[in-house]
Scaffold this active site. Structure first.
Site, PDB file in Angstrom:
ATOM      1  N   SER A  94       1.096  -7.891  19.769  1.00  0.00           N
ATOM      2  CA  SER A  94       1.275  -7.395  18.217  1.00  0.00           C
ATOM      3  C   SER A  94       2.776  -7.694  17.764  1.00  0.00           C
ATOM      4  O   SER A  94       3.098  -7.921  16.577  1.00  0.00           O
ATOM      5  CB  SER A  94       0.973  -6.066  17.909  1.00  0.00           C
ATOM      6  OG  SER A  94       1.707  -5.162  18.672  1.00  0.00           O
ATOM      7  N   LYS A 126       3.432  -7.073  11.219  1.00  0.00           N
ATOM      8  CA  LYS A 126       3.631  -6.554  10.021  1.00  0.00           C
ATOM      9  C   LYS A 126       3.603  -7.253   8.830  1.00  0.00           C
ATOM     10  O   LYS A 126       3.400  -6.681   7.674  1.00  0.00           O
ATOM     11  CB  LYS A 126       4.912  -5.582  10.304  1.00  0.00           C
ATOM     12  CG  LYS A 126       4.532  -4.560  11.322  1.00  0.00           C
ATOM     13  CD  LYS A 126       3.790  -3.595  10.720  1.00  0.00           C
ATOM     14  CE  LYS A 126       3.724  -2.254  11.722  1.00  0.00           C
ATOM     15  NZ  LYS A 126       2.525  -1.145  11.459  1.00  0.00           N
ATOM     16  N   GLU A 157       8.059   3.024   4.611  1.00  0.00           N
ATOM     17  CA  GLU A 157       8.368   3.978   5.840  1.00  0.00           C
ATOM     18  C   GLU A 157       8.738   2.861   7.051  1.00  0.00           C
ATOM     19  O   GLU A 157       7.983   2.075   6.994  1.00  0.00           O
ATOM     20  CB  GLU A 157       7.546   4.674   6.026  1.00  0.00           C
ATOM     21  CG  GLU A 157       6.259   4.450   6.665  1.00  0.00           C
ATOM     22  CD  GLU A 157       5.215   3.357   6.297  1.00  0.00           C
ATOM     23  OE1 GLU A 157       5.527   3.547   5.136  1.00  0.00           O
ATOM     24  OE2 GLU A 157       4.732   3.018   6.973  1.00  0.00           O
TER      25      GLU A 157
END
Lengths: 273, 400
Positions: B377, B88, B110
């Site tokens: 990830s 991220k 968010e």
């Protein structure tokens, strides 16, 4: 009739009061009683909200109303039936549906437009469908004499206004502020300049919505536009004091719109019903 | 080149937002295109990716997992080793630098599991931006550790009680904030979802994963992989690793969606496998919805996959057949979570465990001389407590 009913409404010698009701809040029977009562109290145009699970342009009041409506089993098909019923009792009242794009998209654009016409609706307002994405729905509605009411915002630049209003019919929904729906204690300072810019761009009537909740605000806006749209305040009035409360608010807004800038009641209908 | 000028990937994507936001989306797109042409912007982003985030992340040959599955050679792209523990940050850093460039003083975001929230809070701290993060009350309860991390990093976490009080509702609330404060605020969206230009911008910032993978696998194997597997919620890590391989038709691209309790139960988050086209959060995409077009509540054991929509480019890749998508149940993901932990000593995020589970499935159909890459990830520390609770009720699965 379609868009012609809306055009006819704006020929009245008075400012226009459009009201938003959330269909099915708390049930559809209530809504079917509410609409004629609001019309009798002085509302000129009714926007019938079709509830959506994710109303991103709405503040807490309409979010909660939408949730109550969905909980009572309201869907597009039932709202179209409600529309038919309301129309059967009033041939002249302009009736618009207001909803987010997905319930219309899911219903099927052509099928939806055909049903809206068949049930006696005059047009549609979709707050999450900007002009870039609107062409298929607008064509489907226009082909049937119905209108897709455009929304403009205080952030809309002048050149973009022209694009938006190029193919518009009926009236222009001027979002009063940068924000979501819901009652506000005061109107933004830039409103006058913004509405003047829209006025320069189009010959269509202008209705101001979002944040308009009191007769005083309606009176302030009356000289700047052709009328106002009130939603959240009406839902709150109904929640607080039932049908009487909603009717009183509409009468108050009507009176506010009918005052001229000196505080005198102008010609035309004042309080009906 | 996709998306097209109006932000569409075939019939998917676009911009379905209130008019108030349209000028802001234009402004963002223009600022982004200018930044792309500015070598200084790339230098700055590269600097932080290398020295701050710790990139490039390794492409690790998973010898034990390879032996265990006796199929293809398996490599792991280690996004779990990126700063903040997931991919991220790649996007959060890129967009925070962009926001600074645009003169925005405030960012909002968010978050579901909290990974994007933590990455955004981190980038905001680094760039000196005010930051407020919307998070569903239900997710706040499930992810206390990440809530504390965000606060520690100087961000404000705003609980969202509306709807199902999860990621979908946090996005609704972030969009409402943005509509209200659009003049001074950048919405730092965390996945390849939402209105154009977000699916493009987030993809481009995440494509560093695929570009590195390409170089690394060429260095290690002297050739491209036969298959790449990644998990798909919104789909940012998957697009990030897929995108630089799109033209290499021989490289199979596989996305693992969350089948939750099973597709047949209706309690899942598999928009591509079991949804239908619809419009949510500004984009046309495959969507979990009922027959009236109301959005359904998704379910997945992995909070980061617990989303009813999916990025428009994935929808496009599915319909063109360039990428394949299969769904993995909570149970399969939990087994894969343990498998990777035991065989390789790597605890993956529950989201990434879905990719591992799909890789196990695909590996059984592959030969020993083939090469498969799994995008890990994120790391699984955030999930350990939740998995411990679930596994207490069951036997811990056996490894190889």
């Amino acid at each position: 009739m379609g868009v012609e009913r809306i055009v006819a409404a704006f020929k009245k010698p008075q400012k226009i009061l459009a009201v938003y009701v959330c269909a099915g809040d708390p049930d559809l029977e209530t809504t079917s009683h509410l609409i004629p009562a609001l019309s009798a109290a002085g509302a000129d145009i009714i926007e019938i909200g079709v509830p959506f699970s994710d109303p991103i342009a709405d503040g807490p009041t309409i979010q909660a109303a939408s949730q109550r409506a969905l909980s009572s089993g309201t869907n597009m098909r039932k709202v179209l039936e409600l529309l038919e019923e309301v129309r059967s009792r009033d041939e002249n009242l302009p009736l618009l549906l207001m909803t987010y794009y997905n319930p219309v998209f899911r219903y099927g654009i052509e099928e939806f437009a055909a049903q809206l016409q068949e049930k006696g609706g005059d047009g549609l307002i979709v707050p999450d469908l900007p002009v870039e994405e609107a062409a298929p729905l607008r064509s489907a509605l226009h082909e049937r004499g119905l209108t897709l009411i455009p929304l403009v915002a205080p952030t809309t630049p002048e050149v973009r206004l022209r694009t938006i209003l190029e193919k518009a019919q009926g009236f222009v929904y001027c979002v009063s502020l940068t924000g979501v729906t819901g009652a506000r204690s005061r109107l933004p300072d830039y409103l006058r300049d913004y509405l003047q810019m829209v006025r320069k761009t189009t010959d269509l009537p202008l209705l101001v919505g979002f944040g308009v909740s009191t007769p005083d605000q309606a009176a302030q806006l009356a000289p700047l536009a052709d009328g106002v749209v009130v939603g959240s305040a009406l839902i709150e009035a109904f929640r607080r004091s039932g049908l009487d409360g909603a009717v009183r608010l509409v009468q108050g807004l009507r009176a506010g719109l009918d005052l001229d800038s000196d505080g005198h009641i102008t010609s035309g209908n004042t309080i009906r019903g | 080149m996709l998306p097209d000028e109006s932000g569409h990937f075939g019939p998917f994507g676009g911009r379905f937002v209130p008019e108030t936001l349209m000028p802001a989306l234009r402004e963002l797109e223009e600022a982004y295109r200018e930044a792309c042409k500015d070598p200084k912007f790339h230098q700055e982003l590269d600097y932080y990716l290398r020295n701050y985030a710790g990139r490039p992340t390794p492409l690790y040959f998973a010898a034990n997992l390879t032996a265990c599955l006796s199929g293809p050679k398996i490599y792991l792209k280690r996004e779990d080793l990126n700063h903040t523990g997931s991919h991220k940050l790649n996007n959060a850093l890129g967009q925070a630098l962009l926001a600074k460039r645009m003169g925005k003083k405030r960012i909002i975001a968010e978050t579901g599991a909290g990974q994007h929230g933590v990455a955004t809070a981190t980038a905001a701290a680094l760039c000196g931006l005010d930051c407020e993060i919307y998070m569903g009350e239900e997710d706040i309860r499930r992810q206390q550790l990440n809530v504390f991390r965000m606060r520690l990093l100087g961000s404000k976490v705003i609980p969202v009680a509306s709807g199902s009080a999860t990621l979908k509702d946090a996005i609704n609330e972030a969009l409402r904030d943005w509509v209200t404060n659009v003049s001074n605020t950048h919405y730092l969206l965390g996945s390849v979802t939402g209105p154009h230009p977000y699916p493009m911008i987030v993809r481009d910032f995440q494509s560093v994963i695929g570009r590195e993978t390409r170089q690394q696998i060429l260095a290690a194997e002297g050739r491209l992989p036969d298959a790449i597997v990644a998990c798909v919620g919104g789909g940012s890590n998957a697009i990030g690793i897929f995108y630089p391989f799109l033209e290499d038709r021989r490289v199979e691209l596989w996305g693992a969606e969350a089948a939750g309790l099973g597709l047949e139960t209706g309690k899942h988050a598999a928009s591509l496998s079991a949804g239908s086209p619809g419009v949510l959060h500004g984009a046309c995409c495959y969507l979990l919805q009922d027959e009236d077009g109301q959005v359904r509540h998704p379910h997945s054991v992995a909070a980061g996959l617990d989303y009813p929509g999916v990025g428009p480019e994935h929808c496009y890749l599915k319909t063109t057949g360039r990428a394949f998508y299969e769904a993995v149940t909570d149970k399969e993901a939990l087994a894969a979570f343990q498998l990777l932990s035991r065989t390789e000593g790597i605890i993956p995020a529950l989201e990434s465990a879905h990719a591992v589970a799909l890789a196990v499935r695909i590996a059984s159909r592959m030969r020993g001389d083939e090469v498969l890459v799994i995008n890990i990830s994120g790391r699984g520390d955030k999930d350990v407590q939740e998995v411990a609770m679930i596994l207490e009720e069951r036997e811990v699965a056996d490894g190889c």
